[in-house]
Scaffold this active site. Structure first.
Site, mmCIF file in Angstrom:
data_model
loop_
_atom_site.group_PDB
_atom_site.id
_atom_site.type_symbol
_atom_site.label_atom_id
_atom_site.label_comp_id
_atom_site.label_asym_id
_atom_site.label_seq_id
_atom_site.Cartn_x
_atom_site.Cartn_y
_atom_site.Cartn_z
ATOM 1 N N CYS A 41 14.206 9.970 6.681
ATOM 2 C CA CYS A 41 14.016 9.608 8.099
ATOM 3 C C CYS A 41 15.324 9.701 8.871
ATOM 4 C CB CYS A 41 13.427 8.212 8.206
ATOM 5 S SG CYS A 41 14.357 6.990 7.280
ATOM 6 N N LYS A 68 0.845 -1.198 0.000
ATOM 7 C CA LYS A 68 0.000 0.000 0.000
ATOM 8 C C LYS A 68 0.877 1.243 0.000
ATOM 9 C CE LYS A 68 -1.856 2.658 3.037
ATOM 10 N NZ LYS A 68 -1.693 3.913 2.265
ATOM 11 N N GLU A 128 9.226 0.473 10.978
ATOM 12 C CA GLU A 128 10.295 1.482 10.875
ATOM 13 C C GLU A 128 9.595 2.819 11.037
ATOM 14 O OE1 GLU A 128 13.358 0.745 10.655
ATOM 15 O OE2 GLU A 128 13.616 -1.114 9.540
ATOM 16 N N GLU A 143 10.658 15.721 15.406
ATOM 17 C CA GLU A 143 11.138 15.459 14.041
ATOM 18 C C GLU A 143 10.788 16.625 13.119
ATOM 19 O OE1 GLU A 143 9.110 12.364 11.801
ATOM 20 O OE2 GLU A 143 10.984 11.784 10.837
HETATM 21 P P1 NAD Z 1 2.567 8.174 7.798
HETATM 22 O O1 NAD Z 1 2.788 7.448 9.080
HETATM 23 O O2 NAD Z 1 1.587 9.272 7.775
HETATM 24 O O3 NAD Z 1 2.069 7.132 6.667
HETATM 25 C C1 NAD Z 1 2.825 5.983 6.346
HETATM 26 C C2 NAD Z 1 1.903 4.984 5.649
HETATM 27 O O4 NAD Z 1 0.953 4.482 6.598
HETATM 28 C C3 NAD Z 1 1.084 5.579 4.505
HETATM 29 O O5 NAD Z 1 0.993 4.647 3.462
HETATM 30 C C4 NAD Z 1 -0.268 5.815 5.160
HETATM 31 O O6 NAD Z 1 -1.343 5.876 4.249
HETATM 32 C C5 NAD Z 1 -0.366 4.591 6.059
HETATM 33 N N1 NAD Z 1 -1.318 4.705 7.171
HETATM 34 C C6 NAD Z 1 -1.810 5.848 7.727
HETATM 35 N N2 NAD Z 1 -2.640 5.521 8.753
HETATM 36 C C7 NAD Z 1 -2.672 4.162 8.830
HETATM 37 C C8 NAD Z 1 -3.329 3.236 9.692
HETATM 38 N N3 NAD Z 1 -4.123 3.632 10.675
HETATM 39 N N4 NAD Z 1 -3.105 1.925 9.509
HETATM 40 C C9 NAD Z 1 -2.259 1.494 8.531
HETATM 41 N N5 NAD Z 1 -1.614 2.325 7.673
HETATM 42 C C10 NAD Z 1 -1.821 3.647 7.831
HETATM 43 O O7 NAD Z 1 4.006 8.639 7.303
HETATM 44 P P2 NAD Z 1 4.387 9.542 6.031
HETATM 45 O O8 NAD Z 1 3.956 10.938 6.302
HETATM 46 O O9 NAD Z 1 3.939 8.869 4.784
HETATM 47 O O10 NAD Z 1 5.987 9.466 6.070
HETATM 48 C C11 NAD Z 1 6.785 10.278 6.867
HETATM 49 C C12 NAD Z 1 7.217 9.571 8.127
HETATM 50 O O11 NAD Z 1 7.829 8.332 7.788
HETATM 51 C C13 NAD Z 1 8.262 10.345 8.908
HETATM 52 O O12 NAD Z 1 7.928 10.308 10.290
HETATM 53 C C14 NAD Z 1 9.547 9.564 8.677
HETATM 54 O O13 NAD Z 1 10.506 9.659 9.692
HETATM 55 C C15 NAD Z 1 9.030 8.183 8.539
HETATM 56 N N6 NAD Z 1 9.980 7.362 7.793
HETATM 57 C C16 NAD Z 1 10.686 6.409 8.481
HETATM 58 C C17 NAD Z 1 11.620 5.631 7.811
HETATM 59 C C18 NAD Z 1 12.403 4.551 8.537
HETATM 60 O O14 NAD Z 1 13.002 3.734 7.870
HETATM 61 N N7 NAD Z 1 12.408 4.517 9.863
HETATM 62 C C19 NAD Z 1 11.835 5.834 6.442
HETATM 63 C C20 NAD Z 1 11.100 6.814 5.789
HETATM 64 C C21 NAD Z 1 10.164 7.571 6.473
#
Ligand code: NAD
Length: 478
Positions: A264, A159, A230, A361
């Site tokens: 990230c 997804k 992650e 962050e």
């Molecule tokens: P997000 O948490 O808003 O969304 C991530 C994914 O989860 C999206 O596909 C979203 O649609 C989905 N999602 C949202 N609510 C959900 C739910 N209730 N159940 C299941 N899935 C759900 O994150 P974002 O804004 O897309 O990305 C930015 C964040 O990602 C930052 O905090 C960044 O640090 C983190 N990030 C972490 C890593 C790592 O490897 N640790 C890598 C890249 C980004």
């Protein structure tokens, strides 16, 4: 939980609407889960060699079409085209790497429990993996999940983020796997939650924010479902005074402003030895001013737009909050007028370590710099944070470098070369940055279940069976 019916995809460089596509619903997610579960038995029974060959062929097709796939990433996310091309190449490398791992990592023979026994430890696929990815590396972070999961014999339902729904289909079109082995569902939180909650999903692999990652963890725990999460980072960089200062500036610039800081593991808390602090801030500010911000398709530009205007507003709020906590804006600090979600590369000084931690962050083109009096202070402050995804150090002294490697409480420690991934080494976070590891052999094992098989070479009476026990008791009774 927001139900999205249509996904409108915006080009953040121009504000133009690229397309609108229909989102999945909980009912259509359920149908995909059914199809993937049905496909998983046959895929799991393919030989590792057959699966590996298919993944390597997919890697070759992806590599042959880097420019087209990278173009989609850049159009919908604003990522500079060179970085998008690297991302696609790295994703192809991940498929090659796990094809190799699958060929050689077939379990083991445990020491035999008796002379008439063979004990095998098999690595069996889990079944169906739900792979939920964010928008900042929509292809690479998918590859970190899909490649090992598929190589280990699982089916995948991926997804993408609703911000970047087009990149994943663009790369998945090159897989050419049997039907329903790899699937995509589109949507936001409602669709993600439906995937996590479906009983036919055996594991969830999630990358995204800590807030959502924790919800995913809870939902998985309720179902005793396997998960790798992650999550966010708020990573430190320590700059010591025994390095070439201009190179240290360049390394820090790369660690902070790659992908407009939407990484990230970006350096978001920069601790610089007080002896070089003023000079470092002056040179770093000058270098940040020289970064060219503009059209992400122009390879001469260093920084593109942020992923959306909404995200740009978030960064503007961060700067306002930082200013309220005493931050001085050395350069940047505001959105760039005109079309697109552009924001000036920003350098902040004057924030305390506590204020930086409180603000959390950033995930944007902002570099807060703070002086430190000793290396120990740098390590202590780097570690004093909710997250522990990575840490960066520039230092020449080998003793200090090795101390940093030992004492920094983070999943990756980069010494003198920030943001580098090695496919053969694990990636993941300490503390609230995540649970589990991707990449490396660890990232393959995470998609398998260990199964112990006890093989007795011949069926023979054992003394602890009921008849054997009777004989033993009788013998003891005399
Ligand atoms: P997000 O948490 O808003 O969304 C991530 C994914 O989860 C999206 O596909 C979203 O649609 C989905 N999602 C949202 N609510 C959900 C739910 N209730 N159940 C299941 N899935 C759900 O994150 P974002 O804004 O897309 O990305 C930015 C964040 O990602 C930052 O905090 C960044 O640090 C983190 N990030 C972490 C890593 C790592 O490897 N640790 C890598 C890249 C980004």
């Amino acid at each position: 939980m927001t139900a999205i019916t249509d996904l409108t995809v915006i080009n953040p460089a121009t504000d133009a609407t690229i397309t609108t596509l229909a989102a999945d619903t909980p009912a259509s997610v359920s149908e995909v889960c059914e199809a993937a579960a049905a496909a998983s038995a046959a895929w799991g029974q393919e030989t590792a060699f057959a699966r590996a060959a298919m993944l390597q062929a997919a890697a070759a097709r992806i590599r042959a079409d880097v420019d087209q796939i990278a173009g989609v990433i850049t159009t919908e996310s604003g990522k500079p085209i060179l970085e998008a091309q690297f991302e696609v190449q790295w994703a192809a490398d991940v498929f090659d790497f796990y094809a190799g791992i699958a060929r050689s990592r077939g379990g083991r023979v445990a020491p035999a429990a008796s002379p008439t026994t063979t004990n095998l430890v098999l690595r069996t696929p889990l079944g169906v993996v739900g792979a939920i990815v964010p928008w900042n590396y929509p292809v690479l972070l998918w590859a970190w999940k899909a490649a090992p999961a598929l190589a280990a014999g699982n089916c995948v339902i991926a997804k993408p983020s609703p911000e970047t729904p087009l990149s994943l289909p663009a790369v998945v079109a090159h897989l050419d796997l049997p039907k329903f082995v790899h699937n995509i569902v589109q949507g936001g939180s409602e669709v993600g939650d439906a995937l996590v909650g479906d009983a036919r999903i055996d594991k969830v692999a999630f990358t995204g924010s800590a807030a959502v990652g924790k919800q995913v963890l809870v939902r998985c725990a309720e179902q005793a479902k396997r998960s790798t999460v992650e999550m966010s980072g708020h990573d430190a960089m320590i700059v010591w005074d025994d390095c070439d200062i201009d190179l240290a500036v360049q390394a820090t610039l790369f660690a902070t402003f790659t992908n407009g800081g939407q990484v990230c593991t970006a350096a978001e808390r920069i601790y610089v030895r007080d002896t070089i602090y003023d000079s470092f801030v002056a040179r770093f500010t000058q270098a940040a001013q020289k970064l060219s911000v503009g059209d992400p398709f122009d390879p001469h530009n260093d920084v593109g737009p942020l992923v959306s205007r909404a995200h740009r507003d978030r960064i503007a709020r961060y700067i306002a909050d930082a200013a309220a906590h005493g931050a001085r804006i050395e350069t940047g600090g505001s959105a760039i007028n005109g079309p697109g979600a552009y924001f000036s590369p920003t350098v902040l000084t004057g924030l305390s370590h506590e204020a930086m931690n409180g603000l959390g962050e950033i995930f944007g083109p902002v570099a807060p710099i703070v002086p430190i009096a000793s290396f120990e202070e740098g390590i202590a402050k780097a570690n004093d944070n909710r997250f522990g995804l990575s840490a960066h150090v520039v230092v020449r002294d080998l003793g200090l470098a090795m101390r940093a490697a030992r004492d920094l409480r983070a999943g990756t420690v980069w010494i003198n070369n920030p943001l580098m991934d090695n496919l053969a080494a694990p990636f993941g976070g300490f503390r609230e940055a995540g649970i589990g590891r991707e990449l490396g052999e660890e990232g393959f094992d995470a998609y398998t279940e260990s199964k112990h098989v006890w093989i007795e070479h011949e069926l023979a009476e054992q003394y602890w069976w009921f008849e054997g026990r009777k004989a033993m008791v009788a013998a003891l009774a005399g």
